[in-house]
Scaffold this active site. Sequence first.
Site, PDB file in Angstrom:
ATOM      1  N   HIS A 240      46.903  57.149   6.132  1.00 42.25           N
ATOM      2  CA  HIS A 240      48.297  56.684   6.090  1.00 42.25           C
ATOM      3  C   HIS A 240      49.260  57.875   6.228  1.00 42.25           C
ATOM      4  CE1 HIS A 240      51.577  53.955   4.528  1.00 42.25           C
ATOM      5  NE2 HIS A 240      52.100  55.140   4.250  1.00 42.25           N
ATOM      6  N   GLU A 241      49.086  58.859   5.381  1.00 42.10           N
ATOM      7  CA  GLU A 241      49.995  60.007   5.415  1.00 42.10           C
ATOM      8  C   GLU A 241      49.858  60.771   6.722  1.00 42.10           C
ATOM      9  OE1 GLU A 241      52.283  59.878   3.420  1.00 42.10           O
ATOM     10  OE2 GLU A 241      51.375  58.574   1.918  1.00 42.10           O
TER      11      GLU A 241
ATOM     12  N   HIS B  63      52.078  59.185   9.298  1.00 39.72           N
ATOM     13  CA  HIS B  63      53.465  59.671   9.201  1.00 39.72           C
ATOM     14  C   HIS B  63      53.556  61.057   9.842  1.00 39.72           C
ATOM     15  CE1 HIS B  63      55.251  56.554   6.780  1.00 39.72           C
ATOM     16  NE2 HIS B  63      54.438  56.735   5.755  1.00 39.72           N
TER      17      HIS B  63
ATOM     18  N   HIS C  41      53.605  60.982  13.616  1.00 37.34           N
ATOM     19  CA  HIS C  41      54.907  60.511  14.083  1.00 37.34           C
ATOM     20  C   HIS C  41      55.887  61.690  14.115  1.00 37.34           C
ATOM     21  CE1 HIS C  41      57.960  56.921  13.677  1.00 37.34           C
ATOM     22  NE2 HIS C  41      57.819  57.308  14.913  1.00 37.34           N
TER      23      HIS C  41
END
Length: 681
Positions: free
Chosen positions: A473-474, A477, A480
């Site tokens: 998940h991290e 980010h 991105h």
Amino acid sequence: MDNPLLRAGDLPAFDAIRPEHITPAIDALLPAANAALERAVGAEVPAEYEALSAALDVPLERLARAWGAVGHLNAVANTPELRSAYNENLGRITEFHTRLGADERLYAKYKAVMASPAAQRLRPARPRALANAMRDFVLSGAELQGEAKQRFAAIQERSAEAAQQFSEHVLDATDQFASYVDSARLAGVPADIVQATAEAAAAEGKAGHKLTLHMPVWMPLMQYAHDRALREALYRAYVTRASEFGPPERDNTALMRELLQLRQEEAALLGYANYAELSLVPKMADSPRQVQDFLRDLARRARPFAERDLAELQAFAAEQLGLQALQPWDLHYASEKLKEARYAFSEQEVKQYFTEPRVLEGLFNIVQTLFEVTIRPDTAVTWHDSVRFYRIERNRPGADRPELVGQFFLDPYARTGKRPGAWMDDARGRWARPDRADGQVQTPVAQLVCNFAAPVGDKPALLTHDDVITLFHEFGHGLHHMLTQVDDLAVAGISGVEWDAVELPSQFMENFCWEWEVLSRLTAHVETGAPLPRALFERMVAARNFQSGLQTLRQIEFALFDMRIHAEADAAADVQRVIDDVRREVAVLIPPAFNRFQHTFSHIFAGGYSAGYYSYKWAEVLSADAFAAFEESSLFDAETGRRYRREILEAGGSRPAMESFKAFRGREPRIDALLRHQGMA
Ligand code: ZN
């Protein structure tokens, strides 16, 4: 003195920053930022994008990076001295940014930039950056005059106060409840909770066990206590917190009404029909109607599965637990028993298969394959010995050496002085700096922070499956932020991305953690080296979707309530009526009449989620549908990976998220993939 926070280096000298550097650094950087603001609004700086950016963005970025480093250390390497130096300066930093955001002279300057002929010829991404800036000025009240302006400021101030009181009431109502029982009533409860509650009673010189409404105590009691009357009493105490059933000084009824009225008034001042409309202006969703249609569609599709979940639970409770007519205080209890009976597996057993080096290698391989980059260890000054630094590179056709795309710190382990949880922070963003003559673009740097258990002895660290999901998940980010190809700081990477679309790339990456093709290669038993057994994997997947129908309807109930009380003019007068309505429409299990969930709904009354709670489901739909594009081709399809990288990751905040999504998917998002992933298809 040589202040590391003032050094004009590439990356912060994390090992040299001391608490005593903070105030002197802010003493230097804040006046510089202020002076830059004064200069930028004057005639000396022409109303033109580049000139304004050079005059203002450069000193502002310098302040942001120094303060960012301080905030980062405050979160990952906290000491009492650091904390007090941080808090000492926080107020003036906040004050500066509030003032900057509502400065009428600066707003006028931006308007002039917007109106200039050169604005028609801005390179891509810049019109978006300008439009965002203008929008934020307007939403901060910069267009308001005279009385309206004063009233707007007063609303902001009172709203902040009322929200603070709301959360204090929730906190106090939670803290002030205690019930003392003897151990006979705790049959079925795990030993650690029995012991902890005994110690809590003993600390007050009391016999027996002290029961509270704090989650680590309350939840296991609801899940495991055989004593039905005890569960009922605890349920009732929990769902009536901060309501008219408790002491009047902690009743949130009036605060909810006031907050809703203030928000409607704020919306009206800014020219919107209601607060929900205002809340959606900087978001991806277009209108309250669109959000409500989305939620109702999802509710309709999830309903049969929720009904099935409930019927199964009722049958199980009647047959196996002797519980006829399932009550709200039986739900956690019966669900836990059903889950154990069906999907029991040990988190400890699963952990043995996820060694940190293997998981990282697997994650990097996925990213390298999908996005055509290379991840290599790199060196930088860090804040702790266990922190690592990496670089991401890409081979451009025809170039003689790989090009640096971005870099990241990875701080994996929990330790004293480090805030719990996991997050990604940007240390700096991609930017064609106006103050750099050599034309080199500043590459992005991310900080990925997790709180995994550190390795013990000479064995590698073992991660739970939840840890693995968190890491992915991290990292999503991070990608991105780091793979962006946008050169304008305000819309590069995660900057300028709509609030309800920010979780797309992060949740997208989570999907890989549920793929057999991925997990079979990502796992190796710490002793034997064997991959995760298929049967264990199947049980993990089944447990993931346990009661997904009920869970989905519950989230929709909250989201629809949130949207409706902020969209309907008369909602403030009768909040209870709205939630009753929503429950009649959506819920398969209507809570008892005394349930006052809304009185503790801090997300929307005291957090940033007002008319925004839907975004949890919204982002899940986007990420599931994006991932489905890979399922439809193949998990590691090169063309799909390239398209995702270009249209979503590289585009960052440079255009509306819906445009990026459509450019990738060729159509608007659909909810089918999410339902399928959660076993509701
Ligand atoms: Zn996230």
